[in-house]
Design a protein around this motif. Structure first.
Motif, PDB file in Angstrom:
ATOM      1  N   ASN A 116      -1.447 -39.674  15.802  1.00 48.86           N
ATOM      2  CA  ASN A 116      -1.405 -40.603  16.927  1.00 48.86           C
ATOM      3  C   ASN A 116       0.003 -40.797  17.474  1.00 48.86           C
ATOM      4  N   ASN A 117       1.000 -40.608  16.632  1.00 49.18           N
ATOM      5  CA  ASN A 117       2.380 -40.824  17.066  1.00 49.18           C
ATOM      6  C   ASN A 117       3.079 -39.534  17.471  1.00 49.18           C
ATOM      7  N   ASN A 159      -2.886 -42.560  10.263  1.00 51.52           N
ATOM      8  CA  ASN A 159      -2.349 -42.534  11.622  1.00 51.52           C
ATOM      9  C   ASN A 159      -2.719 -41.255  12.369  1.00 51.52           C
TER      10      ASN A 159
END
Length: 260
Positions: free
Chosen positions: A176-177, A228
């Motif tokens: 996601n990052n 994540n």
């Protein structure tokens, strides 16, 4: 980082010109690596070097010293291929061999990626049994939540709006990052889709499946992700039973405004 082998370097400085990170500087007429700059390992410097004087660590930085030669008709052939490409939902009752899927996904490694991160990874679902299991979980989820009633309506009519008749599915996920996880995944899957359809394997994006993977914990548990990470794309694939005879008319073409 990359290494420039001075015994091969002819100081043409093409590598410095092509470096998008300014990690190759010119000193006394020769290219020098600035290791304080962030090399993103795009290898543009290596493929621009006429003497193959650049390596990455102790590994080659280029795939091959032979560049593929495209036929003179390639531009027209590509345009015709894109115009005739379709989204398929009706497939023969057999999964696509993993060798074909792996080959197409490896082609996707050459897709553009923000900062050359290539964050997208894949699960490949192959076979009716596991797709039926996934569909049972989706139906249970729909009955509990009331989400997407059109899917249950379709099942009553004998049509699966999530999977069609696919026996093979690609599920793509990413960090996601990452710089651009959505765009990177979409472009990578599009590369794979083109490679698959060029080999006679039909494809269709499944927005429903991506939605349920991100919203239904029981379904997502079948495909564990690192922390994540999220599901960013799903694609159905198989050998089509559908046949088309014409290119459909597009009622809306590109809306283009030139600014000078």
């Amino acid at each position: 980082m990359i290494q420039i082998h001075e015994e091969k370097c002819i100081r043409c400085l093409r590598c410095a010109d092509k470096c998008v990170c300014s990690a190759i500087e010119v000193q006394d007429g020769r290219p020098v690596i600035n290791r304080a700059k962030g090399c993103i390992k795009c290898m543009h410097c290596a493929i621009a070097c006429p003497e193959n004087a650049i390596t990455y660590g102790d590994q080659p930085a280029i795939l091959s010293e032979e560049m593929p030669v495209l036929e003179d008709t390639f531009s027209a052939d590509l345009e015709n291929f894109l115009l005739t490409k379709r989204s398929y939902r009706n497939f023969k009752p057999e999964p696509v061999p993993m060798t074909e899927i792996e080959s197409a996904l490896n082609v996707a490694a050459w897709a553009p990626s923000a900062k050359n991160q290539h964050p997208t990874k894949y699960y490949v679902v192959n076979g009716k049994a596991i797709i039926d299991e996934m569909m049972e979980i989706i139906v249970e989820h729909l009955k509990e939540t009331g989400d997407c009633p059109e899917i249950l309506d379709g099942l009553e009519s004998g049509w699966n709006k999530v999977f069609g008749k696919a026996q093979s599915v690609i599920i793509a996920y990413a960090r996601n990052n990452a710089s651009r996880p959505v765009e990177d995944t979409v472009i990578a899957l599009t590369y794979a889709e083109m490679a698959l359809q060029a080999r006679g394997i039909g494809t269709c994006w499944s927005g429903y499946l991506q939605r349920f993977l991100n919203n239904c914990e029981k379904l997502a548990a079948m495909f564990p992700l690192p922390d994540n990470n999220g599901f960013y794309g799903c694609m159905l694939l198989g050998y089509p039973t559908e046949e088309y005879f014409y290119i459909p008319r597009r009622l809306k073409l590109a809306d283009i405004k030139e600014v000078k």
